[in-house]
Structure formats: structure tokens, C-alpha cells
Design a protein around this motif. Sequence first.
Motif, PDB file in Angstrom:
ATOM      1  N   PRO A 100      -0.123  12.265  -2.368  1.00 47.49           N
ATOM      2  CA  PRO A 100       1.007  11.497  -1.827  1.00 47.49           C
ATOM      3  C   PRO A 100       2.268  11.585  -2.690  1.00 47.49           C
ATOM      4  O   PRO A 100       3.377  11.366  -2.194  1.00 47.49           O
ATOM      5  CB  PRO A 100       0.475  10.061  -1.774  1.00 47.49           C
ATOM      6  N   ASP A 101       2.128  11.954  -3.964  1.00 49.29           N
ATOM      7  CA  ASP A 101       3.287  12.079  -4.858  1.00 49.29           C
ATOM      8  C   ASP A 101       4.010  13.419  -4.707  1.00 49.29           C
ATOM      9  O   ASP A 101       5.107  13.586  -5.245  1.00 49.29           O
ATOM     10  CB  ASP A 101       2.842  11.923  -6.314  1.00 49.29           C
ATOM     11  N   VAL A 102       3.426  14.367  -4.002  1.00 52.60           N
ATOM     12  CA  VAL A 102       4.020  15.701  -3.863  1.00 52.60           C
ATOM     13  C   VAL A 102       5.156  15.645  -2.837  1.00 52.60           C
ATOM     14  O   VAL A 102       4.945  15.295  -1.676  1.00 52.60           O
ATOM     15  CB  VAL A 102       2.964  16.747  -3.438  1.00 52.60           C
ATOM     16  N   LYS A 103       6.345  15.996  -3.276  1.00 50.93           N
ATOM     17  CA  LYS A 103       7.524  15.935  -2.404  1.00 50.93           C
ATOM     18  C   LYS A 103       8.099  17.316  -2.091  1.00 50.93           C
ATOM     19  O   LYS A 103       8.907  17.453  -1.183  1.00 50.93           O
ATOM     20  CB  LYS A 103       8.618  15.082  -3.060  1.00 50.93           C
ATOM     21  N   CYS A 104       7.715  18.332  -2.833  1.00 52.31           N
ATOM     22  CA  CYS A 104       8.256  19.675  -2.627  1.00 52.31           C
ATOM     23  C   CYS A 104       7.583  20.337  -1.427  1.00 52.31           C
ATOM     24  O   CYS A 104       6.519  19.906  -0.976  1.00 52.31           O
ATOM     25  CB  CYS A 104       8.053  20.517  -3.875  1.00 52.31           C
ATOM     26  N   PRO A 105       8.171  21.393  -0.887  1.00 46.39           N
ATOM     27  CA  PRO A 105       7.530  22.136   0.211  1.00 46.39           C
ATOM     28  C   PRO A 105       6.174  22.685  -0.233  1.00 46.39           C
ATOM     29  O   PRO A 105       5.999  23.076  -1.384  1.00 46.39           O
ATOM     30  CB  PRO A 105       8.508  23.277   0.489  1.00 46.39           C
ATOM     31  N   VAL A 106       5.230  22.680   0.691  1.00 50.70           N
ATOM     32  CA  VAL A 106       3.867  23.120   0.398  1.00 50.70           C
ATOM     33  C   VAL A 106       3.396  24.088   1.471  1.00 50.70           C
ATOM     34  O   VAL A 106       3.574  23.837   2.664  1.00 50.70           O
ATOM     35  CB  VAL A 106       2.896  21.913   0.336  1.00 50.70           C
ATOM     36  N   LEU A 107       2.784  25.162   1.039  1.00 45.82           N
ATOM     37  CA  LEU A 107       2.114  26.102   1.933  1.00 45.82           C
ATOM     38  C   LEU A 107       0.630  26.060   1.596  1.00 45.82           C
ATOM     39  O   LEU A 107       0.236  26.323   0.459  1.00 45.82           O
ATOM     40  CB  LEU A 107       2.643  27.524   1.742  1.00 45.82           C
ATOM     41  N   LEU A 108      -0.185  25.685   2.570  1.00 50.20           N
ATOM     42  CA  LEU A 108      -1.641  25.658   2.412  1.00 50.20           C
ATOM     43  C   LEU A 108      -2.212  26.851   3.169  1.00 50.20           C
ATOM     44  O   LEU A 108      -2.069  26.933   4.392  1.00 50.20           O
ATOM     45  CB  LEU A 108      -2.230  24.378   2.998  1.00 50.20           C
ATOM     46  N   LEU A 109      -2.852  27.756   2.458  1.00 56.46           N
ATOM     47  CA  LEU A 109      -3.486  28.916   3.092  1.00 56.46           C
ATOM     48  C   LEU A 109      -4.961  28.949   2.709  1.00 56.46           C
ATOM     49  O   LEU A 109      -5.300  28.830   1.529  1.00 56.46           O
ATOM     50  CB  LEU A 109      -2.854  30.230   2.636  1.00 56.46           C
ATOM     51  N   ASN A 110      -5.807  29.079   3.702  1.00 53.47           N
ATOM     52  CA  ASN A 110      -7.237  29.261   3.489  1.00 53.47           C
ATOM     53  C   ASN A 110      -7.735  30.302   4.475  1.00 53.47           C
ATOM     54  O   ASN A 110      -7.265  30.366   5.614  1.00 53.47           O
ATOM     55  CB  ASN A 110      -8.009  27.960   3.700  1.00 53.47           C
ATOM     56  N   GLY A 111      -8.712  31.087   4.038  1.00 51.75           N
ATOM     57  CA  GLY A 111      -9.316  32.082   4.909  1.00 51.75           C
ATOM     58  C   GLY A 111     -10.571  31.540   5.566  1.00 51.75           C
ATOM     59  O   GLY A 111     -11.323  30.773   4.969  1.00 51.75           O
ATOM     60  N   THR A 112     -10.800  31.944   6.796  1.00 50.63           N
ATOM     61  CA  THR A 112     -11.978  31.465   7.524  1.00 50.63           C
ATOM     62  C   THR A 112     -13.273  32.110   7.039  1.00 50.63           C
ATOM     63  O   THR A 112     -14.353  31.616   7.334  1.00 50.63           O
ATOM     64  CB  THR A 112     -11.839  31.705   9.038  1.00 50.63           C
ATOM     65  N   ALA A 113     -13.178  33.201   6.282  1.00 51.39           N
ATOM     66  CA  ALA A 113     -14.374  33.873   5.754  1.00 51.39           C
ATOM     67  C   ALA A 113     -14.610  33.504   4.290  1.00 51.39           C
ATOM     68  O   ALA A 113     -15.386  34.161   3.602  1.00 51.39           O
ATOM     69  CB  ALA A 113     -14.235  35.384   5.900  1.00 51.39           C
ATOM     70  N   GLN A 171       0.101  37.834   3.170  1.00 55.40           N
ATOM     71  CA  GLN A 171       1.422  38.276   2.703  1.00 55.40           C
ATOM     72  C   GLN A 171       2.514  37.846   3.674  1.00 55.40           C
ATOM     73  O   GLN A 171       3.560  37.350   3.254  1.00 55.40           O
ATOM     74  CB  GLN A 171       1.453  39.799   2.547  1.00 55.40           C
ATOM     75  N   GLU A 172       2.256  38.018   4.951  1.00 53.08           N
ATOM     76  CA  GLU A 172       3.258  37.654   5.955  1.00 53.08           C
ATOM     77  C   GLU A 172       3.461  36.142   6.010  1.00 53.08           C
ATOM     78  O   GLU A 172       4.597  35.668   6.130  1.00 53.08           O
ATOM     79  CB  GLU A 172       2.864  38.196   7.330  1.00 53.08           C
ATOM     80  N   ALA A 173       2.389  35.382   5.905  1.00 47.72           N
ATOM     81  CA  ALA A 173       2.512  33.916   5.920  1.00 47.72           C
ATOM     82  C   ALA A 173       3.331  33.438   4.720  1.00 47.72           C
ATOM     83  O   ALA A 173       4.184  32.549   4.853  1.00 47.72           O
ATOM     84  CB  ALA A 173       1.124  33.273   5.911  1.00 47.72           C
ATOM     85  N   ILE A 174       3.106  34.037   3.570  1.00 55.25           N
ATOM     86  CA  ILE A 174       3.859  33.672   2.366  1.00 55.25           C
ATOM     87  C   ILE A 174       5.325  34.078   2.531  1.00 55.25           C
ATOM     88  O   ILE A 174       6.227  33.297   2.215  1.00 55.25           O
ATOM     89  CB  ILE A 174       3.227  34.327   1.112  1.00 55.25           C
ATOM     90  N   ARG A 175       5.552  35.282   3.031  1.00 57.86           N
ATOM     91  CA  ARG A 175       6.929  35.750   3.243  1.00 57.86           C
ATOM     92  C   ARG A 175       7.675  34.815   4.181  1.00 57.86           C
ATOM     93  O   ARG A 175       8.798  34.389   3.896  1.00 57.86           O
ATOM     94  CB  ARG A 175       6.935  37.179   3.800  1.00 57.86           C
ATOM     95  N   GLU A 176       7.053  34.478   5.310  1.00 60.64           N
ATOM     96  CA  GLU A 176       7.695  33.578   6.282  1.00 60.64           C
ATOM     97  C   GLU A 176       8.009  32.226   5.657  1.00 60.64           C
ATOM     98  O   GLU A 176       9.073  31.658   5.893  1.00 60.64           O
ATOM     99  CB  GLU A 176       6.787  33.371   7.501  1.00 60.64           C
ATOM    100  N   TRP A 177       7.074  31.698   4.870  1.00 53.81           N
ATOM    101  CA  TRP A 177       7.272  30.390   4.249  1.00 53.81           C
ATOM    102  C   TRP A 177       8.440  30.415   3.263  1.00 53.81           C
ATOM    103  O   TRP A 177       9.202  29.465   3.158  1.00 53.81           O
ATOM    104  CB  TRP A 177       5.973  29.977   3.558  1.00 53.81           C
ATOM    105  N   ILE A 178       8.588  31.525   2.543  1.00 48.19           N
ATOM    106  CA  ILE A 178       9.690  31.647   1.582  1.00 48.19           C
ATOM    107  C   ILE A 178      11.027  31.843   2.290  1.00 48.19           C
ATOM    108  O   ILE A 178      12.030  31.243   1.933  1.00 48.19           O
ATOM    109  CB  ILE A 178       9.425  32.815   0.603  1.00 48.19           C
TER     110      ILE A 178
END
Length: 184
Positions: A100-113, A171-178
Motif C-alpha cells: 500500500p505504500d508503493v506510489k510509483c508506476p508498477v509493472l507486474l509480469l508473470n509467466g503461466t509456465a 520484452q514487448e510488455a516492458i517496452r510498452e510500459w516504458i
Amino acid sequence: MALAAHGLPGSDIVIQQQTNVLRSLGTDQAQVEQAVKRQQAMLEIIRQTPDDAQAQAIVANMLRQNNSSMDPAAAKASAAELTSARYRQFLSFNPIAKLPDVKCPVLLLNGTADLYVAADANMAPLAKGLKNNKSVVSRKLPGVNHLFQPDPKEWPLVNGQAKEIFSPQAQEAIREWIVEPVKK
């Protein structure tokens, strides 16, 4: 950015990892349940026995009971690691407590495998812990493992050998987020 972050306490992650790995090996459900019970008992000993020497002796004995071919020195070394301050901290760490203290943008990525940090079980608590943060992007990447590698069938051939790579999806998800905030 959080790649394969766990949203459960460490002790739950250990049990989840063991279960997922045993299932991936085709282990019978009854054997999986028995292994999980043994693991839970060992974790309980580690949690409830603050004296390292005493905990190490009990855990080494449990390890040898679970695997009679294990060398006593290897059991002792494993027990020392399992009762170390670092491992005890991992077992008791709850990642949700400070989210709850995190205020900066966050990208959560997890793989299904991912056999080590299951996407479904871990992303939901993370997203819930970050619910007050308006800048959270959460994505599950199909077929991507814990190291963010795609299915080996998708690896390129280099000199006739499959070469492991970082997932192009990740890579694409990270690029888009940035890039997304720059577009705004």
C-alpha cells in the motif's frame, strides 16, 4: 517493475514450488500430498525452533528420513541453509505488507509456465496490495517460465542448437510500459 514476483509469504511459496515441480514430473497426487505434508512439518520445525543447532539437527534428521540415500554431510549442509537467518526471513516475509505504500508506476509480469512463482496464485494478492496505486499494469505471459523464457520450441536455432532467449512477449510488455507514459 516486478518480474515473477511472489505475492504470498515465503513459506507458501516453498510449498507451491514443491507441488508444481512434483506435478510437472508426473508425480502421483497422493505422493505430492505426502511430500507437501513432510515439507510443511519441516517448515514448522524451522519456524518454531529458534535455536539454530537444535533446528539443524532436527531438519537434517528429517531430510535423511525423507531420502535415505542422502549423505549425512549433505543433510547437515542443507539443514544449515534451511535454518539460516536469510532463509528464515524468506519464509516469514509477506510481500503484501508494504505494497500500500508503493506510489510509483508498477509493472507486474508473470509467466503461466512458471513452476516457481505461479502466476494466478501470486498476481492476485500483488494486485490487491497495490489496489490504491493507479499506475499498475499486470500481465500474465502465456507459456513463459520463471526465467522469462518462451517455450523451448520457440527458441531460435544457432549453429543447429536451440538457443534460450528472453521472451519477446516480455520484452514487448516492458517496452510498452516504458513508452506509454511518454506518449501521454
